[in-house]
Design an enzyme around this catalytic site. Structure first.
Site, mmCIF file in Angstrom:
data_model
loop_
_atom_site.group_PDB
_atom_site.id
_atom_site.type_symbol
_atom_site.label_atom_id
_atom_site.label_comp_id
_atom_site.label_asym_id
_atom_site.label_seq_id
_atom_site.Cartn_x
_atom_site.Cartn_y
_atom_site.Cartn_z
ATOM 1 N N LEU A 1 -5.286 6.265 0.101
ATOM 2 C CA LEU A 1 -4.722 7.532 -0.349
ATOM 3 C C LEU A 1 -3.448 7.313 -1.140
ATOM 4 O O LEU A 1 -2.486 6.732 -0.643
ATOM 5 C CB LEU A 1 -4.420 8.453 0.842
ATOM 6 N N CYS B 1 -0.483 8.973 -1.906
ATOM 7 C CA CYS B 1 0.058 10.014 -1.029
ATOM 8 C C CYS B 1 1.346 10.579 -1.633
ATOM 9 O O CYS B 1 2.447 10.291 -1.159
ATOM 10 C CB CYS B 1 0.304 9.383 0.334
ATOM 11 N N ILE C 1 -2.215 3.576 2.825
ATOM 12 C CA ILE C 1 -1.407 4.589 2.147
ATOM 13 C C ILE C 1 -0.681 3.945 0.977
ATOM 14 O O ILE C 1 -0.075 2.879 1.116
ATOM 15 C CB ILE C 1 -0.368 5.207 3.105
ATOM 16 N N LYS C 2 -0.742 4.610 -0.188
ATOM 17 C CA LYS C 2 0.101 4.215 -1.307
ATOM 18 C C LYS C 2 1.159 5.294 -1.492
ATOM 19 O O LYS C 2 0.842 6.476 -1.613
ATOM 20 C CB LYS C 2 -0.706 4.058 -2.590
ATOM 21 N N GLN C 3 2.434 4.880 -1.540
ATOM 22 C CA GLN C 3 3.530 5.835 -1.621
ATOM 23 C C GLN C 3 4.593 5.328 -2.591
ATOM 24 O O GLN C 3 4.780 4.113 -2.738
ATOM 25 C CB GLN C 3 4.151 6.042 -0.228
#
Length: 353
Positions: A201, A203, A239-241
């Site tokens: 995701l 995110c 998660i990619k943030q």
């Protein structure tokens, strides 16, 4: 690859503070950290199927960082997100999607992420050589006036059919369209897991009202941290943030709910502490978080990439998704930049704070 000391020289004076900082608000002992046994420790007790765990294993065991618990992923969906001309004018070779795959392979990445169309064109040649992550939704900029909304471009079944081991998707948390995006992506993630795939995701927080007095709180630690918590709640496996560049978004914008302890007991203004708060919101690190490599700014790209990697690793993150900084430069230089970032994660000198 370059010697780690040579790489650190590029950071100049800031390297000392980044390498010596110790996180006291959230000690590393309270987190689940990346490592060789990460999949066994975290996903075997979970509801993920054997097939999904095998798909994750293909990603975690591939490339230069394979087996370390860290990830280096090449993402190139900017042909849709930012228009192909603006994204690939510096290097027209990337209008041809095969060169995207070649860049990921030459760099020793764990996986490559791109659009359904790009990956489908070369799937029979490369899907068995490097793990494919198909990005199934995008923000399309040809509409006038421009709007900012993630819409579905592909199906989970098609991604599975071309041999992808994972799907990727973006949710713009905080946007007027976020409710629909959350539902769409949650349903897609459920289908992907049922087919034995993994889920990634992007995110992101996206709302123009989150910019106040010249400060962009879309990247604030408190807002991005809550976005992460929502992302892992819909069962993202990775998660990619974006790296947090500030904090206090909830209080500055005066919305949602916050507690003073968020800004005193759990976080400080140090960039590693802000990033660690993001990791904390990924179920205390049970779901690995990658930070974005960010846009390309030319001569400073290498130093910025190394800074982000050090912050992410020392905070307890699991790697960098490095796109524009790599493909918006000559092929050889793009490979060198990605491999320099990988050196940070392989280095025993750079420890978790």
């Amino acid at each position: 690859m370059k010697n780690i000391s040579k790489l650190l020289e590029l950071l100049g004076d800031q390297s000392g503070d980044l390498l010596s900082h110790q996180c006291k608000a959230i000690p590393k002992e309270s987190l689940q950290l990346p490592g060789a046994s990460y999949l066994d420790d975290i996903f075997i007790p979970s509801n993920r199927s054997a097939q999904s765990i095998r798909s994750l294993n293909q990603i975690y065991r591939h490339g230069v960082l394979g087996g370390s618990g860290y990830l280096s992923i090449l993402p190139v969906d900017q042909g849709v997100e930012h228009t192909a001309g603006s994204s690939f004018s510096r290097n027209p070779i990337y209008f041809d999607p095969e060169n995207i795959i070649k860049l990921a392979i030459a760099s020793g990445c764990n996986a490559v992420a791109s659009t359904m169309g790009a990956m489908a064109m070369v799937s029979r040649k490369y899907a068995h050589k490097i793990p494919f992550i198909v990005k199934i939704n995008h923000n399309e900029l040809l509409t006038y006036p421009n709007k900012y909304d993630q819409i579905m471009f592909a199906s989970v079944r098609d991604a599975w059919n071309i041999g992808a081991v994972a799907i990727g998707a973006t949710v713009f948390f905080g946007s007027p369209e976020s409710d629909r995006q959350i539902i769409e992506v949650a349903n897609a993630f459920e289908e992907a897991h049922n087919l034995g795939m993994a889920t990634v995701l992007w995110c992101y927080s996206r709302n123009p009202a989150f910019i106040k007095n010249g400060v962009d709180y879309n990247t604030a630690a408190d807002i991005t941290g809550q976005a992460n918590y929502l992302g892992v709640t819909i069962q993202a496996d990775i998660i990619k943030q974006k790296l947090p560049e500030c904090n206090g978004g909830f209080t500055a914008i005066a919305f949602a709910k916050s507690n003073p302890d968020m800004y005193s007991e759990l976080c400080t203004d140090h960039p590693i502490d802000r990033c660690r708060y993001q990791v904390l919101n990924c179920f205390s690190g049970r779901i690995n978080m990658l930070n974005s490599g960010g846009e390309s700014k030319g001569a400073t790209d290498m130093a910025q990439a190394l800074r982000t990697a050090i912050i992410n690793k020392r905070a307890g993150g699991a790697g960098i998704i490095m796109g524009r900084k790599s493909f918006e430069r000559p092929f050889k230089e793009g490979v060198e930049l990605i491999q320099a970032v990988q050196e940070i994660y392989l280095s025993e000198e750079i420890t978790i704070a």
